[in-house]
Design an enzyme around this catalytic site. Structure first.
Site, short mmCIF file in Angstrom:
data_model
loop_
_atom_site.label_atom_id
_atom_site.label_comp_id
_atom_site.label_asym_id
_atom_site.label_seq_id
_atom_site.Cartn_x
_atom_site.Cartn_y
_atom_site.Cartn_z
N ASP A 136 0.87 -1.20 0.00
CA ASP A 136 0.00 0.00 0.00
C ASP A 136 0.89 1.24 0.00
O ASP A 136 2.03 1.19 0.45
CB ASP A 136 -0.83 0.07 1.29
N ARG A 186 -0.58 -0.48 -8.63
CA ARG A 186 -2.00 -0.26 -8.35
C ARG A 186 -2.18 1.25 -8.28
O ARG A 186 -1.63 1.90 -7.41
CB ARG A 186 -2.35 -0.91 -7.01
C1 LIG Z 1 -8.38 -1.37 -4.25
C2 LIG Z 1 -8.03 -0.06 -3.64
C3 LIG Z 1 -6.82 0.09 -2.99
C4 LIG Z 1 -6.47 1.32 -2.42
N1 LIG Z 1 -5.23 1.48 -1.87
C5 LIG Z 1 -4.83 2.69 -1.45
C6 LIG Z 1 -3.49 2.93 -1.02
O1 LIG Z 1 -2.66 2.03 -0.97
N2 LIG Z 1 -3.16 4.20 -0.64
C7 LIG Z 1 -4.06 5.26 -0.70
O2 LIG Z 1 -3.69 6.40 -0.39
N3 LIG Z 1 -5.33 5.04 -1.10
C8 LIG Z 1 -5.75 3.80 -1.47
N4 LIG Z 1 -7.03 3.62 -1.90
C9 LIG Z 1 -8.05 4.70 -1.72
C10 LIG Z 1 -8.01 5.70 -2.86
O3 LIG Z 1 -6.83 6.48 -2.77
C11 LIG Z 1 -9.22 6.65 -2.82
O4 LIG Z 1 -9.23 7.36 -1.60
C12 LIG Z 1 -10.56 5.96 -2.96
O5 LIG Z 1 -10.50 4.90 -3.86
C13 LIG Z 1 -11.64 6.96 -3.44
O6 LIG Z 1 -11.30 7.46 -4.71
P1 LIG Z 1 -12.01 7.00 -6.09
O7 LIG Z 1 -10.93 6.68 -7.04
O8 LIG Z 1 -12.96 5.92 -5.82
O9 LIG Z 1 -12.70 8.28 -6.66
P2 LIG Z 1 -13.67 9.37 -6.04
O10 LIG Z 1 -13.75 10.43 -7.09
O11 LIG Z 1 -13.25 9.75 -4.66
O12 LIG Z 1 -15.03 8.61 -5.96
C14 LIG Z 1 -15.80 8.28 -7.11
C15 LIG Z 1 -17.15 7.77 -6.67
O13 LIG Z 1 -16.98 6.51 -6.01
C16 LIG Z 1 -17.83 6.40 -4.89
N5 LIG Z 1 -17.01 6.33 -3.66
C17 LIG Z 1 -15.68 6.58 -3.53
N6 LIG Z 1 -15.28 6.38 -2.26
C18 LIG Z 1 -16.39 6.00 -1.58
C19 LIG Z 1 -16.63 5.64 -0.24
N7 LIG Z 1 -15.68 5.63 0.68
N8 LIG Z 1 -17.90 5.31 0.12
C20 LIG Z 1 -18.90 5.30 -0.78
N9 LIG Z 1 -18.73 5.62 -2.09
C21 LIG Z 1 -17.49 5.97 -2.48
C22 LIG Z 1 -18.69 7.66 -4.88
O14 LIG Z 1 -19.86 7.39 -5.60
C23 LIG Z 1 -17.83 8.66 -5.63
O15 LIG Z 1 -18.59 9.66 -6.23
C24 LIG Z 1 -7.39 2.40 -2.49
C25 LIG Z 1 -8.60 2.26 -3.15
C26 LIG Z 1 -8.93 1.05 -3.73
C27 LIG Z 1 -10.22 0.93 -4.46
#
Ligand SMILES: Cc1cc2nc3c(=O)[nH]c(=O)nc-3n(C[C@H](O)[C@H](O)[C@H](O)COP(=O)(O)OP(=O)(O)OC[C@H]3O[C@@H](n4cnc5c(N)ncnc54)[C@H](O)[C@@H]3O)c2cc1C
Length: 314
Positions: A136, A186
Site C-alpha cells: 500500500d 495499483r
Molecule cells: C483497491 C483499492 C486500494 C487502495 N489502496 C490505497 C493505497 O494504498 N493508498 C491510498 O492512499 N489510497 C488507497 N485507496 C483509496 C483511494 O486512494 C481513494 O481514496 C478511494 O479509492 C476513493 O477514490 P475513487 O478513485 O474511488 O474516486 P472518487 O472520485 O473519490 O469517488 C468516485 C465515486 O466513487 C464512490 N465512492 C468513492 N469512495 C467511496 C466511499 N468511501 N464510500 C462510498 N462511495 C465511495 C462515490 O460514488 C464517488 O462519487 C485504495 C482504493 C482502492 C479501491
C-alpha cells in the site's frame, strides 16, 4: 481539498478517537458496511463468495504505524498464515500490506526483511496468476522510502507490486521509473490529506492526472515490458473513459484490471467481471479499523449520514 474531507482525515489521525471510536456501537454498525467482519474467517468467506461471481480479491489486515518489533513480527506471522489459508481454500486472492505495519518506523532493514519473507512465501504458495504481494502507499512522508524499498525488492522478485497516488505531483516521474522496471502498479487517487505544494488540491486535476498515469501504465510498450496495471477506483466516469480509450487501442478486455473496496459500488464490480474485465475487490479486516474507516468517510462525506442513521437506529 474539500473542507469536510480534510476534517475527517484529521479526525482519523486523532489518538483519542482511534482508541475510543470503535467502542461505540453505531460506529461499528456503520463500519460494517465496508468490511465483512473483524476476523480473517469473515474475510476469507467474503473472498469465496466473490470468487463465485468471477471477482478476485486483495486481502489486508488493518493496521499501521506499529511501535514495537514484536507487533510487526505478529503481523508477519499473521500474513504467512493467511497465505497458507488462501492456498488451502484455493482462492484467487493476493495480499496487500502497509510498510509501517511491517516496522518501517522502527528499522528499515527489519521492515525489508519482513517484506521479503512475505514476497517469498507468496511466490512459493500461490499460483503465478495471483501471487503478487502488494505494498500500500501511505502518507507522503513514506512515499520515497516505500518506492526505494519497492525498487530494491523488485530487483530480486517479480511478484511484488506497489500502489501509486494520482494526487501527488511526483507520481508522473515515479510511474515513468516503474514502467521502466516492468512493475506491478495499483493506481489510486490517494486517501490522505496532503498540502498543495506536493498534491493537486483540485479533484478535477487529480482525476485528469489519474487518466494520464493510467494511459502511461496501459501503453503498448509498458505492457510489453511486463507492467501490470491495477486501476483502483470507484469513479464510473473515469472507468468508462479508460475502457473507451483501451478499446480504441484494441486492448483485449481481459488485460484491463479494475479494483474497488469491499462494499462500494458492488453492482459495478459485478458488471465489470461479467463484461470480461478483471475485477478485484480489496477486503479489509481486523480490529484496528478506525483510521481506515474515517478515511472511507472522507472519500465521500455523504457517508457521515450513514453513521448518523446508525446512531439513531442503535
Ligand atoms: C483497491 C483499492 C486500494 C487502495 N489502496 C490505497 C493505497 O494504498 N493508498 C491510498 O492512499 N489510497 C488507497 N485507496 C483509496 C483511494 O486512494 C481513494 O481514496 C478511494 O479509492 C476513493 O477514490 P475513487 O478513485 O474511488 O474516486 P472518487 O472520485 O473519490 O469517488 C468516485 C465515486 O466513487 C464512490 N465512492 C468513492 N469512495 C467511496 C466511499 N468511501 N464510500 C462510498 N462511495 C465511495 C462515490 O460514488 C464517488 O462519487 C485504495 C482504493 C482502492 C479501491
Amino acid at each position: 481539498m474539500n473542507p469536510a474531507r480534510r476534517v475527517l482525515v484529521k479526525l482519523s489521525e486523532n489518538r483519542w478517537l482511534r482508541e475510543h471510536g470503535p467502542h461505540f456501537r453505531f460506529v461499528r454498525a456503520a463500519a460494517s458496511r465496508f468490511m465483512p467482519g473483524e476476523n480473517v474467517d469473515d474475510a476469507l468467506a467474503a473472498a469465496a463468495s466473490l470468487k463465485a461471481a468471477g471477482i478476485t480479491t486483495l486481502l489486508t489486515q488493518l493496521g499501521e504505524n506499529v511501535t514495537a518489533r514484536s507487533e510487526a513480527e505478529g503481523v508477519v506471522a499473521h500474513y504467512l498464515d493467511l497465505l497458507e489459508r488462501i492456498r488451502v481454500a484455493n482462492l484467487p486472492a493476493e495480499v496487500s500490506v502497509k510498510l509501517t505495519q511491517l516496522g518501517l518506523d522502527l528499522d528499515r532493514e527489519f521492515c525489508c526483511s519482513n517484506l521479503t519473507k512475505l514476497i517469498e512465501r507468496s511466490a512459493a504458495l500461490l499460483p503465478a496468476a495471483h501471487h503478487t504481494l502488494w505494498i500500500d502507499i501511505e502518507q507522503s512522508a513514506y512515499v520515497q522510502a516505500t518506492l526505494e524499498i519497492y525498487a530494491q525488492a523488485r530487483k530480486s522478485y517479480r511478484n511484488v507490486g506497489v500502489a501509486i497516488q494520482a494526487y501527488l505531483y511526483r507520481s508522473e516521474k515515479d510511474i515513468g521509473a516503474l514502467v521502466a522496471m516492468g512493475a506491478a502498479v495499483r493506481l489510486v487517487k490517494g486517501a490522505y490529506s496532503e498540502p498543495p505544494d506536493i498534491a493537486f488540491p483540485d479533484k478535477k486535476d487529480v482525476d485528469e492526472n489519474y487518466f494520464r498515469l493510467a494511459q502511461a501504465l496501459l501503453a503498448h510498450d509498458a505492457r510489453r515490458n511486463g507492467v501490470r496495471a491495477v486501476l483502483a477506483t470507484h469513479d464510473r466516469a473515469l472507468i468508462d473513459r479508460l475502457i473507451a480509450w483501451a478499446a480504441a487501442q484494441s486492448m483485449p478486455r481481459g488485460e484491463l484490471e479494475f479494483a474497488m473496496l469491499y462494499g462500494i459500488q458492488r453492482a459495478e464490480q459485478s458488471r465489470l467481471a461479467r463484461e470480461g474485465y478483471r475485477s478485484d475487490v480489496l477486503i479489509s479486516y481486523g480490529s484496528f479499523w478506525f483510521p481506515w474507516f474515517m478515511r472511507r468517510l472522507a472519500e465521500r462525506p455523504a457517508n457521515v449520514w450513514f453513521v448518523v442513521r446508525n446512531l439513531f437506529s442503535s
